[in-house]
Design a protein around this motif. Structure first.
Motif, PDB file in Angstrom:
ATOM      1  N   ASP A 163       0.825  -1.207   0.000  1.00 33.31           N
ATOM      2  CA  ASP A 163       0.000   0.000   0.000  1.00 33.31           C
ATOM      3  C   ASP A 163       0.860   1.258   0.000  1.00 33.31           C
ATOM      4  N   GLY A 198      -0.181   4.100  -0.119  1.00 32.82           N
ATOM      5  CA  GLY A 198      -0.936   5.174   0.519  1.00 32.82           C
ATOM      6  C   GLY A 198      -0.938   5.110   2.030  1.00 32.82           C
ATOM      7  N   SER A 199      -0.110   4.240   2.604  1.00 36.54           N
ATOM      8  CA  SER A 199       0.038   4.190   4.061  1.00 36.54           C
ATOM      9  C   SER A 199       1.430   3.658   4.388  1.00 36.54           C
ATOM     10  N   TYR A 255      -7.844   4.021   8.279  1.00 35.78           N
ATOM     11  CA  TYR A 255      -7.776   4.320   6.856  1.00 35.78           C
ATOM     12  C   TYR A 255      -8.937   5.204   6.428  1.00 35.78           C
ATOM     13  N   GLY A 256      -8.831   5.730   5.232  1.00 36.29           N
ATOM     14  CA  GLY A 256      -9.839   6.661   4.734  1.00 36.29           C
ATOM     15  C   GLY A 256     -11.223   6.063   4.664  1.00 36.29           C
ATOM     16  N   TYR A 293       2.116  10.944   1.512  1.00 33.09           N
ATOM     17  CA  TYR A 293       1.735  10.139   0.346  1.00 33.09           C
ATOM     18  C   TYR A 293       2.695  10.408  -0.800  1.00 33.09           C
ATOM     19  N   ILE A 297      -2.724  11.476  -5.298  1.00 34.33           N
ATOM     20  CA  ILE A 297      -1.731  10.538  -4.765  1.00 34.33           C
ATOM     21  C   ILE A 297      -1.774   9.241  -5.544  1.00 34.33           C
ATOM     22  N   ASP A 356      -1.799   5.608  -5.167  1.00 34.27           N
ATOM     23  CA  ASP A 356      -2.112   4.752  -4.030  1.00 34.27           C
ATOM     24  C   ASP A 356      -2.476   3.337  -4.473  1.00 34.27           C
ATOM     25  N   GLY A 388      -3.033   0.904  -2.744  1.00 30.87           N
ATOM     26  CA  GLY A 388      -3.965   0.279  -1.813  1.00 30.87           C
ATOM     27  C   GLY A 388      -5.401   0.744  -1.956  1.00 30.87           C
ATOM     28  N   THR A 389      -5.627   1.666  -2.901  1.00 29.88           N
ATOM     29  CA  THR A 389      -6.998   2.115  -3.173  1.00 29.88           C
ATOM     30  C   THR A 389      -7.450   1.510  -4.492  1.00 29.88           C
ATOM     31  N   ILE A 448     -13.432  12.663   0.131  1.00 29.83           N
ATOM     32  CA  ILE A 448     -12.127  12.177   0.618  1.00 29.83           C
ATOM     33  C   ILE A 448     -11.213  13.349   0.962  1.00 29.83           C
ATOM     34  N   ILE A 473      -8.963  14.468  -1.139  1.00 30.12           N
ATOM     35  CA  ILE A 473      -7.730  14.412  -1.956  1.00 30.12           C
ATOM     36  C   ILE A 473      -8.029  13.505  -3.152  1.00 30.12           C
ATOM     37  N   ILE A 515      -7.258  10.542  -5.696  1.00 32.01           N
ATOM     38  CA  ILE A 515      -6.496   9.303  -5.542  1.00 32.01           C
ATOM     39  C   ILE A 515      -6.405   8.561  -6.868  1.00 32.01           C
TER      40      ILE A 515
HETATM   41  O1  LIG Z   1      -6.491   5.527   4.119  1.00 34.13           O
HETATM   42  C1  LIG Z   1      -6.127   5.846   3.010  1.00 34.13           C
HETATM   43  C2  LIG Z   1      -5.945   4.776   1.951  1.00 34.13           C
HETATM   44  C3  LIG Z   1      -6.985   3.692   2.126  1.00 34.13           C
HETATM   45  C4  LIG Z   1      -6.732   2.553   1.152  1.00 34.13           C
HETATM   46  C5  LIG Z   1      -5.317   2.090   1.256  1.00 34.13           C
HETATM   47  N1  LIG Z   1      -4.381   3.161   1.061  1.00 34.13           N
HETATM   48  C6  LIG Z   1      -4.539   4.225   2.038  1.00 34.13           C
HETATM   49  N2  LIG Z   1      -5.846   7.095   2.695  1.00 34.13           N
HETATM   50  C7  LIG Z   1      -5.363   7.488   1.377  1.00 34.13           C
HETATM   51  C8  LIG Z   1      -6.223   8.578   0.807  1.00 34.13           C
HETATM   52  C9  LIG Z   1      -6.431   9.702   1.758  1.00 34.13           C
HETATM   53  C10 LIG Z   1      -6.951   9.220   3.076  1.00 34.13           C
HETATM   54  C11 LIG Z   1      -6.062   8.150   3.668  1.00 34.13           C
END
Ligand SMILES: O=C([C@@H]1CCCNC1)N1CCCCC1
Length: 330
Positions: free
Chosen positions: A35, A37-38, A79-80, A194, A217, A219, A221-222, A300, A302, A304
């Motif tokens: 991921d 994004g984390s 997480y988001g 990020y 970002i 990411d 993981g999204t 959100i 931001i 992604i």
């Molecule tokens: O929690 C997350 C993501 C969740 C899915 C996995 N990657 C991290 N964030 C990224 C976008 C902004 C808010 C925080």
């Protein structure tokens, strides 16, 4: 050193991509979601509340001769999507794609929220964002990338995600056989942690490319691509019958709809997401209503560039002193 690990979508919707990660001695192999994004490496474990484990592989530190408890350290990540997990910290040997961090902080879950429990395909996450996002207390712990970067031939990892088939993450090397044309690099703003960059614009189907700065970002993981309302509205205006559904919490359309390609710019380069990637999945199994792979980022806060965008590209995550992202078509 350099290395490579295969990464596979966990289901037919490419909801997430997992990699096998070896932890401890003898090796305990878990399937983790890499991921970007984390920044926590956390795992389901023998310490996880039993009722919150449902088919996942677990890490049992007491069975590893190389595990050590990090006294007084705890972690809690949110997480988001409001999912959470928390626990304590061990160090142990961790190997990914043939590359070993001999004393990697492994955040061992004592609790996980329902969405993790219900996903038996993911045994935890391996965060590849910047340390500022790490949740460990009283002090942050280094990511796997932090721990190996000094041994890598080049301070990079790359992502080659694919639709409905295995791709790869490479470490320490940029494999030019995995992309076409050339890489275009863009600056990364590491605040708040990020891989945040500015896209140079977008195009919908055959319409003219719109040059405009889109900050977002990268990411892994999204699952989906989340962009500004105006862009998303303009995209679905070209899909007859599409609507922004309160019922389903986003843009939906008939599964039989023809979806236009979506282009995003990186510098002077353009990455084309096939329209088919934006037919994410039926809203419920068997429904003829489908949920879009491009959705609104307003809630959100931001933008992604998640897997829907990343799987259309080959992406270099350059962790040098001036972090940057390299993008190429493939
Ligand atoms: O929690 C997350 C993501 C969740 C899915 C996995 N990657 C991290 N964030 C990224 C976008 C902004 C808010 C925080």
């Amino acid at each position: 050193t350099s290395g490579s690990v295969a990464t596979s979508p966990i289901d037919s919707s490419d909801d997430a991509y997992s990699i096998p990660v070896s932890i401890g001695t003898p090796a305990q192999v878990l399937n983790l979601d890499l991921d970007t994004g984390s920044s926590d490496l956390w795992v389901f474990s023998s310490l996880t509340t039993a009722s919150e484990v449902n088919g996942q592989n677990i890490y049992t530190p007491s069975k590893s001769s190389t595990s050590k408890l990090v006294s007084g350290a705890t972690w809690k990540v949110k997480y988001g999507d409001e999912s959470t997990s928390s626990g304590v910290v061990y160090t142990d040997k961790v190997t990914v794609g043939g590359i070993t961090a001999s004393s990697q902080a492994v955040e061992v879950a004592k609790t996980v929220s329902a969405s993790f429990t219900s996903n038996s395909d993911i045994d935890g996450l391996i965060g590849m964002g910047f340390d500022s996002l790490n949740s460990a207390k009283p002090s942050a712990v280094p990511t796997f990338f932090d721990n190996i970067i000094g041994n890598l031939d080049s301070p990079v990892f790359t992502a080659d995600l694919k639709h409905n088939k295995a791709g790869s993450y490479d470490f320490g090397v940029i494999d030019s056989s995995k992309y076409t044309g050339s890489l275009t690099y863009v600056a990364v703003d590491t605040d708040p942690g990020y891989w945040k960059f500015t896209s140079s614009g977008y195009g919908i189907g055959s319409a003219a490319f719109k040059s405009t700065s889109v900050v977002g970002i990268a990411d892994t993981g999204t699952t989906l691509l989340y962009l500004d309302t105006a862009i998303v509205k303009a995209y679905y205006a070209t899909v007859s019958g599409a609507s922004n559904s309160a019922t389903y919490g986003g843009w939906v359309f008939k599964c039989s709809a023809t979806l236009p390609n979506f282009v995003f710019g990186v510098g002077s380069a353009k990455i084309t997401i096939p329209g088919s990637y934006i037919n994410y999945s039926p809203v419920t199994t068997g429904s003829s209503t489908c949920f879009g792979g491009l959705q609104d980022s307003t809630d959100i806060g931001i933008n992604i560039f998640g897997d829907v965008a990343l799987k259309a590209a080959f992406v270099v995550f350059d962790g040098s002193d001036t972090p940057r992202l390299g993008w190429a078509s493939k």
